[in-house]
Design a protein around this motif. Structure first.
Motif, PDB file in Angstrom:
ATOM      1  N   ALA A 129      23.264  32.255  70.021  1.00 63.34           N
ATOM      2  CA  ALA A 129      22.191  32.052  69.050  1.00 63.34           C
ATOM      3  C   ALA A 129      22.655  32.402  67.642  1.00 63.34           C
ATOM      4  O   ALA A 129      23.431  33.347  67.449  1.00 63.34           O
ATOM      5  N   HIS A 130      22.195  31.613  66.657  1.00 66.04           N
ATOM      6  CA  HIS A 130      22.431  31.847  65.218  1.00 66.04           C
ATOM      7  C   HIS A 130      23.710  32.657  64.949  1.00 66.04           C
ATOM      8  O   HIS A 130      23.644  33.793  64.448  1.00 66.04           O
ATOM      9  N   PRO A 131      24.880  32.111  65.270  1.00 64.32           N
ATOM     10  CA  PRO A 131      26.120  32.899  65.212  1.00 64.32           C
ATOM     11  C   PRO A 131      26.523  33.361  63.820  1.00 64.32           C
ATOM     12  O   PRO A 131      27.244  34.358  63.688  1.00 64.32           O
ATOM     13  N   PHE A 132      26.086  32.657  62.775  1.00 60.53           N
ATOM     14  CA  PHE A 132      26.528  32.998  61.414  1.00 60.53           C
ATOM     15  C   PHE A 132      25.351  33.302  60.489  1.00 60.53           C
ATOM     16  O   PHE A 132      25.346  32.927  59.326  1.00 60.53           O
ATOM     17  N   ALA A 133      24.355  34.008  61.041  1.00 62.04           N
ATOM     18  CA  ALA A 133      23.159  34.381  60.272  1.00 62.04           C
ATOM     19  C   ALA A 133      23.450  35.626  59.445  1.00 62.04           C
ATOM     20  O   ALA A 133      23.021  36.746  59.771  1.00 62.04           O
ATOM     21  N   HIS A 134      24.169  35.466  58.361  1.00 57.35           N
ATOM     22  CA  HIS A 134      24.630  36.597  57.552  1.00 57.35           C
ATOM     23  C   HIS A 134      23.475  37.412  56.991  1.00 57.35           C
ATOM     24  O   HIS A 134      23.620  38.621  56.780  1.00 57.35           O
ATOM     25  N   GLN A 135      22.331  36.786  56.747  1.00 57.98           N
ATOM     26  CA  GLN A 135      21.225  37.534  56.162  1.00 57.98           C
ATOM     27  C   GLN A 135      20.653  38.566  57.125  1.00 57.98           C
ATOM     28  O   GLN A 135      19.941  39.481  56.715  1.00 57.98           O
ATOM     29  N   ARG A 136      20.976  38.440  58.419  1.00 60.71           N
ATOM     30  CA  ARG A 136      20.527  39.431  59.396  1.00 60.71           C
ATOM     31  C   ARG A 136      21.431  40.660  59.436  1.00 60.71           C
ATOM     32  O   ARG A 136      21.090  41.665  60.029  1.00 60.71           O
ATOM     33  N   GLY A 137      22.609  40.539  58.848  1.00 64.73           N
ATOM     34  CA  GLY A 137      23.576  41.634  58.902  1.00 64.73           C
ATOM     35  C   GLY A 137      24.960  41.075  59.195  1.00 64.73           C
ATOM     36  O   GLY A 137      25.225  39.881  59.023  1.00 64.73           O
ATOM     37  N   ARG A 138      25.859  41.930  59.634  1.00 58.96           N
ATOM     38  CA  ARG A 138      27.217  41.496  59.918  1.00 58.96           C
ATOM     39  C   ARG A 138      27.251  40.504  61.079  1.00 58.96           C
ATOM     40  O   ARG A 138      26.463  40.616  62.019  1.00 58.96           O
TER      41      ARG A 138
END
Length: 282
Positions: A188-197
């Motif tokens: 799921a959402h592997p590159f969701a940077h806004q969630r954290g690292r």
């Protein structure tokens, strides 16, 4: 066809029952949705029963909370056998750790604000997969914050004073467990940077070698660069690409069907599964 492969109900941190999620999918014009509650399949039966009532195909699924190198990874699994002992044991371990962690966080918050464990249970129920969103809901009900977003931004974020860690399996191990249970794993959402690292590509490469089926490239928390990265990495690793809403009812802004998955990808998921669990079609 409109296919949304990532939704949550009150069995984890959504705000609608499994039946109501299916009803909402019908109202949104979806043909198919997957119910993917965190670390539990308790919502499957009511959702599957609602498929014929509302004319929406339901894909039984799950979202497993994983961790590697101190980074959170979410793994979606589709059409696995919910009774497979090894996966079931891992999920129960994670669920119990979440509950212990939530109780400890509430104790810490309670030193500074009028919040108790009973307040959280009143929001979530006894059997729900408990998480920080339920603490947030309790804080809203007590008038301590305006909504979930404020609760997370001010009090429940990972670097905050009230944060407590919890057990989560390594994502490679989780991929192996889903495959062993006859299911199809998708990150799921592997590159969701806004969630954290986020993890580096080498972690996803190891997951792919263990049996990862696809990447959820099209997601609200992916910017254009993240979508391109996911699509290119999926192509290099021979993975399929999905798109989903990550719907939580009123718990998040995400709307059903805001991102969707191609019918041929759903067909791949069904082909890759063992057939022990199937899509409920109306």
């Amino acid at each position: 066809m409109a296919i949304d492969l990532h939704t949550h109900s009150t069995e984890s941190d959504g705000t609608q029952s499994p039946e109501d999620v299916v009803a909402a999918a019908a109202q949104a014009g979806l043909d198919t949705l997957a119910l993917t509650d965190h670390d539990t399949t308790r919502g499957w039966q009511p959702a599957l029963a609602a498929a014929s009532t509302y004319g929406v195909a339901v894909v039984p699924g799950i979202e497993i909370s994983c961790q590697v190198r101190g980074i959170s990874v979410h793994l979606l699994g589709y059409l696995h056998d919910p009774t497979e002992p090894a996966l079931l044991a891992e999920l129960e371990r994670a669920r119990e750790s979440r509950r212990t962690r939530a109780r400890r966080m509430v104790e810490l918050i309670g030193h500074d604000m009028p919040l108790t464990w009973a307040d959280v249970v009143a929001q979530a129920g006894v059997e729900t997969t408990l998480g920080r969103p339920h603490i947030a809901d309790a804080m809203v009900s007590k008038g301590l914050v305006a909504d979930r977003n404020e609760a997370f931004e001010r009090f429940l974020h990972a670097s905050g004073r009230y944060h407590v860690g919890h057990y989560a399996p390594d994502p490679v191990r989780a991929v192996e467990l889903v495959r062993a249970a006859g299911g199809v794993p998708v990150m799921a959402h592997p590159f969701a940077h806004q969630r954290g690292r986020v993890v580096a590509d080498d972690v996803i490469e190891r997951m792919a070698a263990a049996g990862l089926g696809g990447l959820e490239a099209h997601h609200r928390d992916h910017d254009a660069e993240a979508v391109v990265h996911a699509e290119q990495l999926a192509g290099r690793l021979g993975l399929f690409v999905t798109g989903s809403s990550d719907y939580h009812g009123t718990g998040k802004l995400n709307r059903l069907g805001e991102h969707t998955t191609a019918p041929e990808v759903l067909a791949q998921i069904e082909e890759q599964s063992s057939g022990r669990t199937t899509v409920a079609r109306p």
